[in-house]
Structures are given as structure tokens and as C-alpha cells.
Write a protein that holds these residues in place. Structure first.
Motif, PDB file in Angstrom:
ATOM      1  N   VAL A  40     119.547  38.068  63.735  1.00  8.55           N
ATOM      2  CA  VAL A  40     118.255  37.426  63.484  1.00  8.55           C
ATOM      3  C   VAL A  40     118.207  36.065  64.167  1.00  8.55           C
ATOM      4  O   VAL A  40     117.200  35.698  64.782  1.00  8.55           O
ATOM      5  N   PHE A  42     117.653  36.517  67.789  1.00  8.85           N
ATOM      6  CA  PHE A  42     116.271  36.925  68.038  1.00  8.85           C
ATOM      7  C   PHE A  42     115.317  35.734  67.916  1.00  8.85           C
ATOM      8  O   PHE A  42     114.423  35.554  68.737  1.00  8.85           O
ATOM      9  N   PHE A  43     115.535  34.922  66.893  1.00  7.67           N
ATOM     10  CA  PHE A  43     114.673  33.744  66.721  1.00  7.67           C
ATOM     11  C   PHE A  43     114.772  32.823  67.925  1.00  7.67           C
ATOM     12  O   PHE A  43     113.776  32.276  68.379  1.00  7.67           O
ATOM     13  N   VAL A  89     112.744  34.291  70.707  1.00  9.09           N
ATOM     14  CA  VAL A  89     111.303  34.108  70.503  1.00  9.09           C
ATOM     15  C   VAL A  89     110.924  32.672  70.823  1.00  9.09           C
ATOM     16  O   VAL A  89     109.933  32.408  71.503  1.00  9.09           O
ATOM     17  N   ARG A  90     111.734  31.728  70.318  1.00  4.86           N
ATOM     18  CA  ARG A  90     111.398  30.318  70.522  1.00  4.86           C
ATOM     19  C   ARG A  90     111.430  29.941  71.993  1.00  4.86           C
ATOM     20  O   ARG A  90     110.638  29.127  72.442  1.00  4.86           O
ATOM     21  N   SER A  91     112.336  30.533  72.764  1.00  5.29           N
ATOM     22  CA  SER A  91     112.405  30.166  74.179  1.00  5.29           C
ATOM     23  C   SER A  91     111.404  30.950  75.018  1.00  5.29           C
ATOM     24  O   SER A  91     111.455  30.943  76.234  1.00  5.29           O
ATOM     25  N   GLY A  92     110.475  31.613  74.353  1.00  8.29           N
ATOM     26  CA  GLY A  92     109.341  32.200  75.066  1.00  8.29           C
ATOM     27  C   GLY A  92     109.613  33.524  75.740  1.00  8.29           C
ATOM     28  O   GLY A  92     108.843  33.954  76.592  1.00  8.29           O
ATOM     29  N   PHE A 141     109.374  36.413  74.582  1.00  4.39           N
ATOM     30  CA  PHE A 141     108.489  37.500  74.178  1.00  4.39           C
ATOM     31  C   PHE A 141     107.023  37.182  74.447  1.00  4.39           C
ATOM     32  O   PHE A 141     106.136  37.900  74.032  1.00  4.39           O
ATOM     33  N   ASP A 142     106.790  36.060  75.145  1.00  2.00           N
ATOM     34  CA  ASP A 142     105.404  35.661  75.371  1.00  2.00           C
ATOM     35  C   ASP A 142     104.704  36.557  76.384  1.00  2.00           C
ATOM     36  O   ASP A 142     103.517  36.792  76.318  1.00  2.00           O
ATOM     37  N   ASP A 143     105.431  37.029  77.357  1.00  3.06           N
ATOM     38  CA  ASP A 143     104.834  37.915  78.352  1.00  3.06           C
ATOM     39  C   ASP A 143     105.619  39.217  78.356  1.00  3.06           C
ATOM     40  O   ASP A 143     106.783  39.248  78.735  1.00  3.06           O
ATOM     41  N   GLU A 160     104.575  42.026  79.896  1.00  5.28           N
ATOM     42  CA  GLU A 160     104.114  42.965  80.912  1.00  5.28           C
ATOM     43  C   GLU A 160     104.787  42.773  82.272  1.00  5.28           C
ATOM     44  O   GLU A 160     105.269  43.723  82.879  1.00  5.28           O
ATOM     45  N   THR A 161     104.815  41.522  82.755  1.00  4.99           N
ATOM     46  CA  THR A 161     105.323  41.276  84.099  1.00  4.99           C
ATOM     47  C   THR A 161     106.776  41.713  84.297  1.00  4.99           C
ATOM     48  O   THR A 161     107.083  42.347  85.307  1.00  4.99           O
ATOM     49  N   GLN A 179     101.568  34.170  67.383  1.00  8.39           N
ATOM     50  CA  GLN A 179     102.217  35.355  67.929  1.00  8.39           C
ATOM     51  C   GLN A 179     103.721  35.319  67.679  1.00  8.39           C
ATOM     52  O   GLN A 179     104.318  36.300  67.247  1.00  8.39           O
ATOM     53  N   ARG A 180     104.303  34.135  67.931  1.00  6.81           N
ATOM     54  CA  ARG A 180     105.743  34.013  67.734  1.00  6.81           C
ATOM     55  C   ARG A 180     106.092  34.166  66.256  1.00  6.81           C
ATOM     56  O   ARG A 180     107.059  34.858  65.907  1.00  6.81           O
ATOM     57  N   LEU A 195     105.946  37.756  65.230  1.00 13.16           N
ATOM     58  CA  LEU A 195     107.082  38.534  65.728  1.00 13.16           C
ATOM     59  C   LEU A 195     108.320  38.298  64.861  1.00 13.16           C
ATOM     60  O   LEU A 195     109.046  39.234  64.512  1.00 13.16           O
ATOM     61  N   LYS A 196     108.533  37.032  64.506  1.00 14.90           N
ATOM     62  CA  LYS A 196     109.688  36.720  63.663  1.00 14.90           C
ATOM     63  C   LYS A 196     109.557  37.414  62.315  1.00 14.90           C
ATOM     64  O   LYS A 196     110.531  37.987  61.803  1.00 14.90           O
TER      65      LYS A 196
END
Lengths: 55, 834
Positions: free
Chosen positions: A19, A22-23, A26-29, A31-33, A35-36, B173-174, B177-178
Motif C-alpha cells: 500500500v 502504491f501511495f 499515486v503521489r508521484s503522478g 496514475f495521472d495519465d 493512456e500515453t 482522482q488520486r 484511487l488510493k
């Protein structure tokens, strides 16, 4: 069966680590994009492109 | 090599002496040198495969944007402060908005071309929002070099300052997800313990181990309930305080009861625990919420930002010297010089004696407005004639333009009526659920007090109005964003519902079904002027107009020749050049100036549209070849095939309108209509009980667009249209329109399906739970499955459909070229997108 007294807490520690990782992702971005990056792997050539050239 | 009629790079129609270059191992034709250079640059960097993978034609930057000095202002630190962040390792990251990014292939191209440059660490491009983050090392390169390189690739960059809405969206969004991952992992753990305990019950599990597993379940379930499930409690509490019972009330009651009772039983060491039900419930609900949220964010971020309308830099005058500064550096009281053809970067007052401004971005009025010294001027308006000086009064978020931007955002976020209704129904539903839970609880208390809690819990969990509260808004957001991705922007929340009920589609002709982009009209002169002189006069007049027809004229050699130019909607333009009054437009309108109406018979064949006259009589006729919009026949055929009545209502004369109608296969035509007559025509249809979709370019059609049930403006028109119409068609073809109607219908169908499902599910599940057949974990599973089902059903709308594109080209090219040889240039865009 006493081994589960060790194994389950151990499993929970691994869970907490997962966890945490994973956190951080997420925090370092990461999962923000979504698609590319999927496209990049399909399209990328292994050879480096030639150096920049002005027109 | 196949003979192409479209520019290989941008898809524009080709001129006669189109430049040719070898790109991606084949000879390609381009509309201009600008496109050729972009394509050659892409090819030279070994990225030619981009053309195979992109989803449609790409943009081109202007010559000016390709030069590095255009971006020199952005090397200043004061300007970078606003959109550049400094990273711990000494590199800098710039947040940019890229114009022309269409698909993931564009993102790949930019990534490949930019990271090859010296000093660039990385660039990440989001093809959906067209936003990019460019990271580079300031010692090795300069931002202006990188920005110019982006422009050379065909993607003009704009500095982008994240507004609050975007930051909030990313945070949401973040966090979502968490929560999803916490509840997911926690749920898996707790359920596996529950299965162990269930199996253990048959195989005589030690009491100690059972107690231990219950305790571990409690430890894992706590963060699931209080971290992942927290938003449910917050929203439920908010709902109760505002006296609006949402679906969160029974949800949080169920989670809260289940958790509290389980904690109690864990410590007492006796009775059932419901950690598995509670965590499962939280996980599935969080999952459904997450999907819904992603759909909503995509829909909202797509329409882009108004920032693109504002110039990035401005010319500031300090003690008579001009210096280039970034717009974000501007301060109240600064004196700015605005070159002709540039947009104003800030609100202020005019210092020059006179200026002509096009404020259509804000007001929609495309006629240039004459401003005198001391008159207020607004950011975003275009300076048309001479260089003007202004004093800055408001900058940034305080400008009128920024305020309009906020209005647009608000409009996007308004809730459709159907969603409001379903919310209201959902709150009655929730009241019913709570009441029935109480009744069931009271009855079971009489029969079997020990089972009461379990059954009340099952009732609370199993009945959930998620089809109403979750799925209906999801249908709207998903459909909206799916359409936006295909180039159909919905600006008014209710438009989707109206679109699904449409029975008639009324098309305007000029600028909607046809486009004029020849920039080289044939001229037939009547008076003493030569063709070139006549064309120059016409060009000077049309330069002040935003009518689609004006684009058929070349830009005038001398800017600002025409004065007092006035547009008469549906008729033409009137203005003065070198002291002489001229009129250009329909025959009647033009000849009114000399009073010779009826005395002159024009050469006129049906396609001659524009007439130029002065007080001495008719000067010239301009033969402006109209090009039918790409694929219009097929698109209209598809609309008609969906049972919609197609009508063409045009201000043009009967003959060309009927010729066009015949070509497009449309039977109903109404020609020679003034804007008011178009409106009364639409009103007439509405009185007959029809639901009318009006498609227009948005300039001459503003009143009729406002009067229709749903108005669709062509995005290639002026910005006015984008503010006054319910929907904007961003693509150059009409193709998304049929898709939009189909999606709207499907969306309403999905809403109905979800409602029917919700009713049937509850009719079956409620009695089962109330009679004690369902245990809480089954209820959680059933309810979650039901809510996932309705959400997934809603998200189904977002799937892309590509199949229809492939079958389109052959039939149409054949049909069109048979009617008229010139139509060969109307190659459907579908061919380029494959």
C-alpha cells in the motif's frame, strides 16, 4: 497451526508495504495519465532517433 | 502512390501547385510549405510512423510561431514563475497547453521528438486534455528553443497555469484511487479470513485461532471503513443536514452498524461479525464511484481552456521604448502597444485616437467595433486595423474574458433535469428503505430478536438506489465525454435529452453544408474597374467580416482600407473605401445602393453568390465555388436513416439551395429565408409537435439557433457560436452529428434500462432480505453487483465505435463525382482517419 500467528502478521506487513508503494506511485503522478504510456510501448523504436535538425 | 486531394499533414484541400516531399518512404502532397516542413521535420527525426497511427489530420503552426524569437519572452524568470516549477535536481518543469494534439500518436510523436533535444529530460503529454509537462535543464537549453521546436512539430504551445478546478480534479482522482486500492486489498484480506473462519466452523477450528482471525479482520477492516468509506459518511451527514436523503444515508448506516456490531462482538468474543460484508460493500461502492468520477473528469477537462484565446506575450511601452513581456507580468497601469491582427491581452482603456476591434470572442458580434480614446476595451478582442495603445486596467482572472470562462465552466457543471428528478426520486426511495428497515426490524423483534440486527442490516444493504443516484449522472457524463472525443461538444446539460427526442434536423446551407475556402474566386466585371481592382475592394470589405463566405476572398493587400464596415445578416456587407460607399452581398442588397434593382441582369449562373456594387451600379460578380462539406451526403443519409426529417433552410436563393439538396438527397428545402423567417419556420415545426435540431454556422443563425430545441454550431465558425449554441461540432465534417443523435438515444435507453433493472432488483431483493433469506454478505454482494451493473451499463456508452468509418468512402465519392466533376475534391475525412 501456531505458525499463522507469525504468517498472518507477516502478510499484513507486506500488505502495508504494498500500500505504501502504491501511495507513493499515486503521489508521484504515475496514475495521472493512463493512456500515453500504453501507446509508447507499441510505437517506440529501439533505435535512437537521429539528432535534432532544424528546418 | 495514390493520388490524394488532401494535404498529407493537415488534411486541408490542395491548391494546384501543391508542394511535394518524400515523407514516410512515399511521395506526399501538402497544402502549404508550413505543412511540408512539419512533415519533413517529423520524418527527419525518424518518427514518420506517426502518420500511420494518428487518428486524424493534424494541425500546423504559423510561420511566426516557428521562430525562436517569438518565444524569447518566456526565457525571463518573472514570466516563468507562473507556469514553471523548479525540481529538486535543478531541472525545471513547464506546464503547457498544446494546440493540435488529437490522439495518443501525437503524444508519442512529441515525446520522441522532444526528448531527442539536448537538455530535455522528459515531456509527458496527456492527449485527452492536451496538457504537457516539459522538464529540461536550464544550463543546457532554453525554454524558448524548446517552445519553438514544439511549434515546428505543428503543436503550438501555450503556457498553462493550472486553475483550481484542475488541481481539485487531480487531487480527487488520486484520493479516489488510493481509497479504491485500500478497500480492494483490505476486502480481499478480510474475505479470505472470513472464508477461513467459515471453513473452520466445520473443521473444529481452535477458539484461539478464531479469535485471532476476528481481531486481524478488525485491524484490516478499520482503515477500509474509516479511510476508504469516509466519503460516504461525510456525504450522508451533509445530506442529512441539508434535509436531502441521498443514497449515502442507508449506505453509511449499513457500514456503520455492521462495523460497530462487529467490533462489539469481536471484543465480547461472541456472535456474528460482518467485517467481510462491510469491506465488500465499501470496495464495490468505491469502485463504482471511481468509474463515475473518471468519466466525469474526462468530460469536464475536454473542452479545454479559454487561455488559448489570449496572447502569451504583449508589447509594453516604457518611456517610449517597446519591450516584449509575458502577459502574466502585466500590471494595472501598464501601457501596451497592440499590433494589428493581435488580440488584447488585458482589459483596459484605449489611449490611441481610434481603433477597430473585433470583440466576437466575447460578445459574438463579429462586426468590428469602433473605439475612441478613453473607451473601454476588453481582453481577447482582436485589433483589426492600426497599431493601438491601451492602458491596462484589469489582468488575469479579473478580465471579462476570464469571467465568461467561469460562466462556461458553470454551464458545464449544471445538472441535467433528468438527473435532478432521479435525485429527488432517489431521496424518496431512501426514505422508503429506512422506513421498511424499521418496520422489518420491528416485526423480527417480535419473532426472533436474535436475528433482528442481521436482517435489518441485510435490508439496508440490499436496497440501494444506485441506479438512480449513481448511474443516471454517469450516463450523462460518459455520453458527453464520448461525444466530445468524437468532436461533438455539449454545452448545455439538457441538450443530450433533447437530442434523443429530436424528430427534425434543420440545416443552414452556407458554412454548414457547404464551405468556401477557395481564396481565389472567379470575377466577372461589369463596370470600369478591372477584375483585380474589384477583388481588392471586395477583399478589403470581407476582411472585416467573419461570415464563412468571407473566407473565400484573399486577404487584402493593404490592411484597414475599408471603413465603417457594417454587416447586414443574411444580406451582405456595406462599407466605405477611399471615400466611396460599396456594398457586397446578395444581388438585391448590393443593388439597393444604386437603386438599379431589376435594371441589371447579372450573368449569374446559380453558383454566383456575391455581388459588388457602388452608387454607379454593379461592379463585379464573384463566382465563389462552394464546396460541399466532406462526407455531407453520407452523414445526412445516416441522419435520415435514423428517422429524422432533414430540411435545408437557407438565406440563399432557390436554385443553388435546390441543387445542393438534390446532391445531398434532401427533399425539403426552404430558400431565401431571412434569419427571422428561419426562426418562424422552426417555431412552426415546433408548434406541430416536432423537436427541432438546428445546425448552423452560428453567425447569421444566432436567433434561430436560440429558438431550436437543440442548437448545433459548426466549430469552424466564430467563437460566438460556441457561446450561444447548445452543442458545438468541432470536427470539419458533419459525421459526429449522426453519432451524437445515436448516442443520445442510446443514453436515454440506458437510463431506462437502469431504472427498470433497479425496480426489478429491489422488488426481488427486498422481500428476500426482509424474510431473512439473505445474509448481510449476500446482500452486499447483490447490491454491489447491481450497482456495478448499472454503472458498467452507463460506461458502455463511452466505448469508441470505429466500424462505420471504413464503409463510408467508396459510395460517396462515386455518387458525388457523378453529379459534378468538381466534387472530386470532397474526399471524406474517413479515409484519412483509417
Amino acid at each position: 497451526m501456531t505458525i499463522i500467528y507469525l504468517l498472518i502478521p507477516l502478510g499484513l506487513v507486506v500488505l502495508v508495504l504494498a500500500v505504501g508503494a502504491f501511495f507513493w506511485a499515486v503521489r508521484s503522478g504515475q496514475f495521472d495519465d493512463m493512456e500515453t504510456p500504453a501507446w509508447r510501448i507499441l510505437l517506440d523504436d529501439d533505435s535512437a532517433p537521429p539528432g535534432p535538425k532544424d528546418d | 502512390m495514390t493520388v490524394s486531394h488532401q494535404c498529407f499533414h493537415c488534411g486541408a484541400p490542395l491548391a494546384a501547385d501543391a508542394p511535394v516531399a518524400v515523407v514516410d518512404a512515399a511521395e506526399r502532397v501538402f497544402c502549404s510549405d508550413a505543412c511540408r516542413r512539419v512533415a519533413e521535420l517529423i520524418d527527419a527525426r525518424g518518427l514518420g510512423r506517426f502518420y500511420e497511427f494518428r487518428e486524424g489530420p493534424t494541425g500546423t503552426s504559423t510561420e511566426k510561431d516557428r521562430r525562436e524569437d517569438r518565444w524569447a519572452g518566456y526565457d525571463r524568470e518573472a514570466l516563468q514563475r507562473e507556469f514553471v516549477t523548479r525540481n529538486p535536481d535543478g531541472t525545471l518543469s513547464a506546464h503547457l497547453l498544446l494546440q493540435g494534439v488529437r490522439c495518443a500518436a501525437c503524444a508519442w510523436l512529441i515525446d520522441g521528438a522532444m526528448t531527442a533535444l539536448a537538455g530535455v529530460r522528459s515531456i509527458s503529454v496527456d492527449p485527452v486534455t492536451t496538457r504537457a509537462v516539459l522538464t529540461w535543464h536550464p544550463d543546457e537549453t532554453q525554454l524558448s528553443v524548446l517552445l519553438a521546436n514544439l511549434a515546428r512539430l505543428g503543436y503550438t504551445p501555450f503556457p498553462y497555469t493550472e486553475d483550481d478546478a484542475d488541481r481539485v480534479a487531480i487531487e480527487e482522482q488520486r484520493a479516489g484511487l488510493k481509497r479504491l486500492i485500500i478497500s480492494g486489498l483490505g476486502m480481499m484480506q478480510v474475505v479470505s479470513f472470513a472464508i477461513a473462519m467459515y471453513a473452520g466452523a466445520f473443521q473444529s477450528m481452535d477458539e484461539d485461532i478464531r479469535e485471532f482471525l476476528r481481531l486481524v479482520s478488525l485491524v484490516v477492516a478499520t482503515p477500509v471503513v474509516f479511510y476508504a468509506g469516509w466519503p460516504f459518511f461525510v456525504r450522508a451527514w451533509k445530506g442529512i443536514r441539508e434535509r436531502a436523503l441521498g443514497m449515502d444515508v442507508p449506505v453509511s448506516l449499513a457500514i456503520g452498524f455492521a462495523f460497530t456490531a462487529s467490533v462489539w462482538n469481536t471484543f465480547v468474543g461472541d456472535g456474528e461479525i460482518y467485517f467481510d460484508s462491510a469491506t465488500m460493500f465499501v470496495f464495490f461502492l468505491t469502485g463504482a464511484r471511481y468509474l463515475e468520477m473518471m468519466g466525469r473528469h474526462r468530460a469536464l477537462s475536454l473542452t479545454g481552456s479559454l487561455a488559448r484565446h489570449l496572447p502569451g506575450t504583449a508589447t509594453r511601452l516604457v518611456d517610449g521604448r517597446a519591450e516584449e513581456v509575458g502577459v502574466m507580468e502585466l500590471q494595472v497601469g501598464d501601457h501596451l502597444q497592440i499590433q494589428p491582427g493581435k488580440a488584447l491581452p488585458a482589459d483596459g482603456v484605449l489611449l490611441s485616437s481610434e481603433a477597430r476591434l473585433d470583440e466576437s470572442v466575447l460578445t459574438g458580434e463579429s462586426t468590428p467595433i469602433r473605439k475612441l480614446t478613453g473607451d473601454p476595451v476588453v481582453a481577447g478582442s482582436l485589433n483589426l486595423t492600426h497599431a493601438a495603445e491601451i492602458e491596462v486596467q484589469r489582468v488575469g482572472a479579473e478580465t471579462v474574458m476570464a469571467q465568461i470562462g467561469r460562466l462556461v465552466t458553470d454551464a458545464r457543471e449544471q445538472r441535467p433535469r433528468l438527473v435532478e428528478i432521479s435525485d429527488r426520486v432517489a431521496s424518496w426511495f431512501v426514505a422508503g428503505v429506512l422506513l421498511s428497515a424499521c418496520v422489518v426490524g420491528a416485526i423480527w423483534w417480535q419473532i426472533a430478536p436474535a436475528r433482528t440486527f442481521e436482517i435489518v442490516l441485510a435490508v439496508l444493504v440490499v436496497t440501494c438506489p444506485c441506479a438512480l443516484a449513481l448511474a443516471t449522472p454517469a450516463v450523462f457524463t460518459v455520453a458527453t465525454s464520448a461525444l466530445a472525443r468524437r468532436g461533438f461538444m455539449i454545452r448545455r446539460a439538457g441538450a443530450l435529452q433533447s437530442l434523443s427526442r429530436a424528430t427534425d434536423v434543420v440545416f443552414d446551407k452556407t458554412g454548414t453544408l457547404t464551405i468556401h475556402d477557395s481564396v481565389d474566386p472567379d470575377v466577372v466585371t461589369h463596370g470600369k474597374q478591372t477584375a483585380a481592382e474589384a477583388l481588392e475592394i471586395a477583399a478589403a470589405l470581407e476582411a472585416c467580416s467573419e461570415h464563412p463566405l468571407a473566407r473565400a476572398f484573399p486577404p487584402p493587400a493593404v490592411a484597414g482600407l475599408a471603413e465603417d464596415v457594417r454587416a447586414v445578416p443574411g444580406a451582405g456587407l456595406e462599407g466605405r473605401i477611399a471615400g466611396r460607399d460599396y456594398r457586397i452581398g446578395t444581388l438585391e442588397f448590393a443593388l439597393e445602393i444604386c437603386g438599379q434593382l431589376g435594371e441589371i441582369s447579372p450573368h449569374g449562373d446559380s453558383r454566383r453568390i456575391a455581388y459588388l456594387a457602388d452608387v454607379d451600379g454593379l461592379i463585379a460578380e464573384f463566382d465563389i465555388a462552394e464546396r460541399v462539406r466532406d462526407g455531407a451526403r453520407d452523414d445526412i443519409g445516416r441522419l435520415a436513416g435514423m428517422g429524422l426529417e432533414i430540411t435545408i433552410a437557407s438565406g440563399d436563393r432557390l436554385a443553388p439551395v435546390q441543387a445542393l439538396a438534390a446532391r445531398l438527397g434532401v427533399r425539403a428545402t426552404h430558400a431565401g429565408l431571412h434569419p427571422e423567417e428561419k426562426l418562424s419556420f422552426v417555431r412552426g415545426l415546433q408548434e406541430a409537435g416536432r423537436k427541432v435540431v438546428m445546425v448552423g454556422d452560428g453567425i447569421n443563425d444566432s436567433p434561430v439557433l436560440a429558438g431550436a430545441d437543440v442548437s448545433v454550431a459548426m466549430g469552424s465558425g466564430t467563437s460566438l457560436a460556441q457561446y450561444s449554441a447548445d452543442c458545438v461540432l468541432m470536427s470539419p465534417s458533419l459525421e459526429p452529428l449522426a453519432g451524437a443523435v445515436a448516442t443520445a438515444r442510446k443514453a436515454m435507453q440506458v437510463v431506462r434500462q437502469n431504472l427498470v433493472w433497479a425496480i426489478c432488483y429491489n422488488l426481488v431483493a427486498l422481500p428476500l432480505a426482509a424474510t431473512g433469506v439473505l445474509s448481510p454478505w449476500m446482500a452486499a454482494l447483490g447490491m454491489s453487483a447491481s450497482s456495478l451493473l448499472v454503472t458498467a451499463n452507463a460506461l458502455r456508452l463511452g466505448r469508441r465505435e470505429r466500424a462505420p468509418l471504413a464503409e463510408q468512402p467508396a459510395s460517396e465519392s462515386a455518387a458525388e463525382s457523378a453529379v459534378e466533376p468538381t466534387a472530386a475534391c470532397c474526399k471524406p475525412t474517413g479515409g484519412a482517419a483509417s
